[in-house]
Scaffold this motif. Structure first.
Motif, PDB file in Angstrom:
ATOM      1  N   ALA A  36       4.941  30.926   3.320  1.00  0.00           N
ATOM      2  CA  ALA A  36       4.932  29.787   2.397  1.00  0.00           C
ATOM      3  C   ALA A  36       5.253  28.480   3.120  1.00  0.00           C
ATOM      4  O   ALA A  36       4.933  27.399   2.632  1.00  0.00           O
ATOM      5  N   LEU A  37       5.890  28.564   4.297  1.00  0.00           N
ATOM      6  CA  LEU A  37       6.306  27.364   5.025  1.00  0.00           C
ATOM      7  C   LEU A  37       5.263  26.894   6.032  1.00  0.00           C
ATOM      8  O   LEU A  37       5.403  25.847   6.643  1.00  0.00           O
ATOM      9  N   ILE A  38       4.213  27.717   6.220  1.00  0.00           N
ATOM     10  CA  ILE A  38       3.302  27.499   7.346  1.00  0.00           C
ATOM     11  C   ILE A  38       2.065  26.734   6.908  1.00  0.00           C
ATOM     12  O   ILE A  38       1.483  27.020   5.854  1.00  0.00           O
ATOM     13  N   LEU A  39       1.635  25.782   7.744  1.00  0.00           N
ATOM     14  CA  LEU A  39       0.376  25.084   7.518  1.00  0.00           C
ATOM     15  C   LEU A  39      -0.776  26.007   7.880  1.00  0.00           C
ATOM     16  O   LEU A  39      -0.687  26.757   8.847  1.00  0.00           O
ATOM     17  N   GLY A  40      -1.858  25.951   7.112  1.00  0.00           N
ATOM     18  CA  GLY A  40      -3.015  26.780   7.403  1.00  0.00           C
ATOM     19  C   GLY A  40      -3.936  26.113   8.402  1.00  0.00           C
ATOM     20  O   GLY A  40      -3.822  26.293   9.600  1.00  0.00           O
ATOM     21  N   GLY A  41      -4.841  25.265   7.909  1.00  0.00           N
ATOM     22  CA  GLY A  41      -5.864  24.693   8.786  1.00  0.00           C
ATOM     23  C   GLY A  41      -6.994  25.691   8.933  1.00  0.00           C
ATOM     24  O   GLY A  41      -7.288  26.453   8.004  1.00  0.00           O
ATOM     25  N   ALA A  42      -7.564  25.744  10.131  1.00  0.00           N
ATOM     26  CA  ALA A  42      -8.746  26.578  10.336  1.00  0.00           C
ATOM     27  C   ALA A  42      -8.444  28.059  10.138  1.00  0.00           C
ATOM     28  O   ALA A  42      -9.304  28.828   9.746  1.00  0.00           O
ATOM     29  N   VAL A  43      -7.214  28.465  10.426  1.00  0.00           N
ATOM     30  CA  VAL A  43      -6.841  29.879  10.308  1.00  0.00           C
ATOM     31  C   VAL A  43      -5.726  30.006   9.274  1.00  0.00           C
ATOM     32  O   VAL A  43      -4.799  29.195   9.223  1.00  0.00           O
ATOM     33  N   GLU A  44      -5.816  31.041   8.442  1.00  0.00           N
ATOM     34  CA  GLU A  44      -4.869  31.245   7.343  1.00  0.00           C
ATOM     35  C   GLU A  44      -3.442  31.459   7.838  1.00  0.00           C
ATOM     36  O   GLU A  44      -3.227  32.088   8.881  1.00  0.00           O
ATOM     37  N   PRO A  45      -2.444  30.997   7.053  1.00  0.00           N
ATOM     38  CA  PRO A  45      -1.045  31.220   7.440  1.00  0.00           C
ATOM     39  C   PRO A  45      -0.721  32.695   7.687  1.00  0.00           C
ATOM     40  O   PRO A  45       0.003  33.019   8.623  1.00  0.00           O
ATOM     41  N   ASN A  46      -1.272  33.597   6.852  1.00  0.00           N
ATOM     42  CA  ASN A  46      -0.964  35.020   7.052  1.00  0.00           C
ATOM     43  C   ASN A  46      -1.432  35.512   8.419  1.00  0.00           C
ATOM     44  O   ASN A  46      -0.723  36.245   9.103  1.00  0.00           O
ATOM     45  N   ASP A  47      -2.654  35.097   8.794  1.00  0.00           N
ATOM     46  CA  ASP A  47      -3.183  35.515  10.093  1.00  0.00           C
ATOM     47  C   ASP A  47      -2.330  34.955  11.224  1.00  0.00           C
ATOM     48  O   ASP A  47      -2.086  35.616  12.227  1.00  0.00           O
ATOM     49  N   ARG A  48      -1.885  33.724  11.052  1.00  0.00           N
ATOM     50  CA  ARG A  48      -1.056  33.088  12.089  1.00  0.00           C
ATOM     51  C   ARG A  48       0.283  33.825  12.216  1.00  0.00           C
ATOM     52  O   ARG A  48       0.737  34.112  13.312  1.00  0.00           O
ATOM     53  N   PHE A  49       0.888  34.119  11.062  1.00  0.00           N
ATOM     54  CA  PHE A  49       2.189  34.801  11.120  1.00  0.00           C
ATOM     55  C   PHE A  49       2.050  36.192  11.724  1.00  0.00           C
ATOM     56  O   PHE A  49       2.928  36.647  12.471  1.00  0.00           O
ATOM     57  N   GLU A  50       0.953  36.879  11.416  1.00  0.00           N
ATOM     58  CA  GLU A  50       0.755  38.248  11.917  1.00  0.00           C
ATOM     59  C   GLU A  50       0.716  38.299  13.446  1.00  0.00           C
ATOM     60  O   GLU A  50       1.032  39.325  14.047  1.00  0.00           O
ATOM     61  N   ILE A  51       0.311  37.187  14.080  1.00  0.00           N
ATOM     62  CA  ILE A  51       0.322  37.171  15.556  1.00  0.00           C
ATOM     63  C   ILE A  51       1.753  37.390  16.048  1.00  0.00           C
ATOM     64  O   ILE A  51       1.999  38.199  16.950  1.00  0.00           O
ATOM     65  N   TYR A  52       2.702  36.710  15.418  1.00  0.00           N
ATOM     66  CA  TYR A  52       4.105  36.883  15.825  1.00  0.00           C
ATOM     67  C   TYR A  52       4.612  38.276  15.468  1.00  0.00           C
ATOM     68  O   TYR A  52       5.346  38.898  16.229  1.00  0.00           O
ATOM     69  N   ARG A  53       4.229  38.728  14.287  1.00  0.00           N
ATOM     70  CA  ARG A  53       4.702  40.049  13.850  1.00  0.00           C
ATOM     71  C   ARG A  53       4.203  41.141  14.799  1.00  0.00           C
ATOM     72  O   ARG A  53       4.960  42.027  15.196  1.00  0.00           O
ATOM     73  N   ASN A  54       2.941  41.036  15.172  1.00  0.00           N
ATOM     74  CA  ASN A  54       2.412  42.013  16.130  1.00  0.00           C
ATOM     75  C   ASN A  54       3.126  41.905  17.474  1.00  0.00           C
ATOM     76  O   ASN A  54       3.444  42.916  18.095  1.00  0.00           O
ATOM     77  N   ASN A  55       3.355  40.679  17.931  1.00  0.00           N
ATOM     78  CA  ASN A  55       4.057  40.487  19.204  1.00  0.00           C
ATOM     79  C   ASN A  55       5.422  41.159  19.182  1.00  0.00           C
ATOM     80  O   ASN A  55       5.794  41.891  20.098  1.00  0.00           O
ATOM     81  N   THR A  56       6.186  40.892  18.124  1.00  0.00           N
ATOM     82  CA  THR A  56       7.550  41.419  18.049  1.00  0.00           C
ATOM     83  C   THR A  56       7.538  42.940  18.007  1.00  0.00           C
ATOM     84  O   THR A  56       8.222  43.610  18.785  1.00  0.00           O
ATOM     85  N   ARG A  57       6.708  43.490  17.124  1.00  0.00           N
ATOM     86  CA  ARG A  57       6.724  44.947  16.967  1.00  0.00           C
ATOM     87  C   ARG A  57       6.162  45.645  18.195  1.00  0.00           C
ATOM     88  O   ARG A  57       6.716  46.634  18.677  1.00  0.00           O
ATOM     89  N   ALA A  58       5.046  45.126  18.711  1.00  0.00           N
ATOM     90  CA  ALA A  58       4.428  45.801  19.857  1.00  0.00           C
ATOM     91  C   ALA A  58       5.319  45.700  21.090  1.00  0.00           C
ATOM     92  O   ALA A  58       5.456  46.656  21.848  1.00  0.00           O
ATOM     93  N   SER A  59       5.964  44.545  21.284  1.00  0.00           N
ATOM     94  CA  SER A  59       6.760  44.401  22.506  1.00  0.00           C
ATOM     95  C   SER A  59       8.036  45.236  22.429  1.00  0.00           C
ATOM     96  O   SER A  59       8.467  45.815  23.436  1.00  0.00           O
ATOM     97  N   LEU A  60       8.646  45.335  21.257  1.00  0.00           N
ATOM     98  CA  LEU A  60       9.848  46.169  21.147  1.00  0.00           C
ATOM     99  C   LEU A  60       9.489  47.654  21.252  1.00  0.00           C
ATOM    100  O   LEU A  60      10.222  48.430  21.880  1.00  0.00           O
TER     101      LEU A  60
END
Ligand SMILES: [Fe+2]
Lengths: 268, 335
Positions: A36-60
């Protein structure tokens, strides 16, 4: 520049709140409050947030796989990834160093219902964690064999030894040393028909962590010394555990491997 | 970028690190400010033995501090050997300068002990956060660019610099999200943090390129708006392109900063334009995922060295208001 609202007013969340929302989203997948806090633009906020979520989960998960390679081979990559995701939610890192991450794996596996069919997993996790701890343990000068020879004969039985910081002892009712050892090559391991118990000594020499099987007597002897018992008391404990325990051989093994960091003669 | 995994215990069959001679009481060979205006490489576990054995010609090395915070062991011992032959920079990935809850005192103390032990030429951290409610999320997460976040960042930088007793560099992040409630552009946030705390800047050119694409801003305008006299180090690295479909089904791209490839030509071009303004500056080639063989890394560093050497022959540090010096032809240098 836009007008500045005080934190917490007019829809501007305080930073602590934003960070708590991100943490929840990253760990649990409950991402609505974060996106809800994230700006969208060309790519949706959910897709943008998922990049971090994947990074955190995959790296741990990768950090856990690095520390527990034999567990991963035993259960398979897919199951390991599944277990790692549960682990990360229940035991997220509390120290910002990956080399310190994963110490609760044994406890986790002992209570993880899908892992109950493989009863030796928690002990294997203890062995693998002990290996990491040994590798990163402080350095210490080992007690040289000559130090013991210099102790007056009447004082020998009351001598105390302190184990070096890299020494770990892992006892198990399961054949975890032999299973671990069978997984050290690249070929498909064979460990069918093995049964426990196994007693494992882990210690560092130079740049290498060594993993060795030892007998119950030596295991009991070293454990007793580690608890502060005297040489005579530890020898007694070892013989009670294993009537075949050879004190001379056990001491030689320990001194040759540099397992002791301190030797304390009795106070005069 | 997620923090790279570097925690493996090597198998006992691996070649041993050369055993060290006895250490002198202090390692004072390289003091502060000793990082040369040359290309350096990120020192990663798979390369340490080879660096010790072959002593490649590279200007300096950068480590991730968090990989060396153990109380002892072979890894620290190897680092003390490396440190005799190369200037070292300590780059942090876990201090979480942007955390609202402040800094972890134990972590600060561990870092201080490492800095005391190896006396790095530079120490740096990111303008990002990784810790919330005590949990370390193992990623360099973005801050909203607000007055509140700026005040928190500055308080944390002040805290760290006072514990370390020296100046830090802060690095501009790469990011995939921007916040609706941000009040200023990233460059203003960076510049203001440096001005208020007296810290220096680490300019990651790849991060500028990545974020400029992801948030549709002009990378050169970003560089022009920064106080370049505070820049003491530059990073270059690789990234990759990920494609998403937007609501109309059209392909949209996000650049992912994975430090997992050779430096993109557009990043070398931006680096060249940055050098024209900055003059020669210590430049690090970062490579953290899919780490290649050492020669591949050294070849990337050699490109940076050639661009730096070229820049050294050109007058640098333009006076504000004076037009930029001509930009060298990067294509030619790389042939
Ligand atoms: Fe960087």
């Amino acid at each position: 520049m836009t007008e500045k609202a005080a934190p917490g007013t007019r829809g501007t969340p305080p930073l602590a709140d934003l960070q708590a929302r991100f943490k929840r989203g990253l760990l649990t997948g409950d991402i609505v409050d974060a996106t809800a806090l994230i700006l969208g633009g060309a790519v949706e906020p959910n897709d943008r947030f998922e990049i971090y979520r994947n990074n955190t989960r995959a790296s741990l998960a990768q950090a856990l796989a690095t520390t527990y390679p034999v567990i991963q081979r035993l259960v398979g990559e897919e199951f390991f990834r599944f277990a790692a995701r549960q682990y990360i939610q229940i035991h997220p890192p509390m120290v910002p160093q990956l080399l310190a991450y994963g110490g609760e794996m044994s406890t986790f596996l002992a209570h993880f219902p899908p892992a109950q069919s493989v009863p030796y997993l928690p002990d294997m996790a203890r062995l693998e964690w002990a290996r990491t701890q040994s590798y990163f343990a402080p350095d210490a000068e080992p007690v040289a064999a000559g130090r013991l020879a210099a102790v007056p004969a009447q004082d020998l039985s009351a001598v105390q030894f302190g184990l070096g910081p890299s020494v770990r002892l892992v006892g198990s009712a399961h054949p975890v040393f032999r299973i671990w050892n069978a997984h050290q090559g690249s070929e498909a391991p064979s460990f069918k028909g093995l049964s426990g118990p196994d007693y494992t000594l882990i210690f560092r020499t130079g740049s290498h962590v060594r993993v060795e099987a030892i007998g119950l007597g030596l295991f009991a002897f070293l454990t007793a010394l580690d608890q502060g018992l005297t040489l005579a008391e530890a020898a007694q404990t070892a013989v009670e555990a294993d009537t075949g325990f050879d004190l001379q051989g056990g001491l030689t093994t320990a001194l040759a491997r540099g397992l002791f960091a301190t030797l304390t003669p009795p106070a005069p | 970028m997620p923090v790279p995994i570097d925690s493996a215990v090597p198998a006992a069959t691996e070649r041993a690190v050369i055993e060290p001679p006895p250490y002198p009481a202090s390692h004072a060979r390289f003091g502060r400010h000793a990082i040369p205006a040359r290309a350096g490489i990120g020192l990663r576990q798979p390369h340490i033995d080879q660096v010790l054995l072959e002593a490649p010609d590279v200007g300096w090395l950068e480590i991730h501090s968090e990989n060396y915070l153990a109380p002892g062991g072979p890894r620290l011992r190897a680092l003390e050997l490396v440190r005799r032959d190369y200037p070292l920079s300590c780059h942090g990935v876990g201090l979480s300068l942007g955390s609202a809850e402040g800094l972890d005192r134990d972590h600060l103390a561990r870092l201080k002990a490492l800095f005391d032990r190896i006396e790095p030429g530079l120490i740096s951290e990111h303008v990002s956060w990784s810790v919330a409610e005590g949990v370390y999320l193992n990623d360099l997460l973005p801050l909203p660019y607000t007055e509140e976040a700026l005040a928190i960042l500055c308080r944390n930088i002040d805290h760290a610099q006072s514990v370390f007793g020296r100046q830090m560099l802060i690095e501009n992040p790469s990011s995939y999200v921007a916040f609706a409630h941000s009040e200023m552009p990233e460059w203003e946030f960076m510049a203001e943090a440096a001005r208020r705390t007296g810290c220096a800047l680490l300019l990651d050119v790849n991060n500028i390129h990545v974020s400029a694409h992801n948030h549709a801003f002009d990378a050169d305008a970003y560089v022009a708006a920064l106080p370049l006299d505070r820049v003491e180090e530059v990073h270059v690295a690789g990234h990759f392109v990920r494609t998403f479909l937007d609501v109309r089904g059209e392909a949209r791209t996000i650049l992912i900063d994975d430090h997992g490839a050779q430096v993109d030509q557009a990043v070398w071009d931006l680096f060249t334009r940055v050098l024209a303004r900055l003059g020669p500056v210590p430049t690090l080639m970062e490579w953290d995922t899919n780490v290649p063989d050492l020669p591949v890394l050294l070849a990337e560093a050699a490109i940076a060295d050639r661009l730096l050497a070229r820049q050294a022959a050109v007058p640098a540090r333009p006076v504000p208001g004076v037009p930029d010096v001509p930009v060298p032809d990067v294509q030619e240098v790389m042939r």
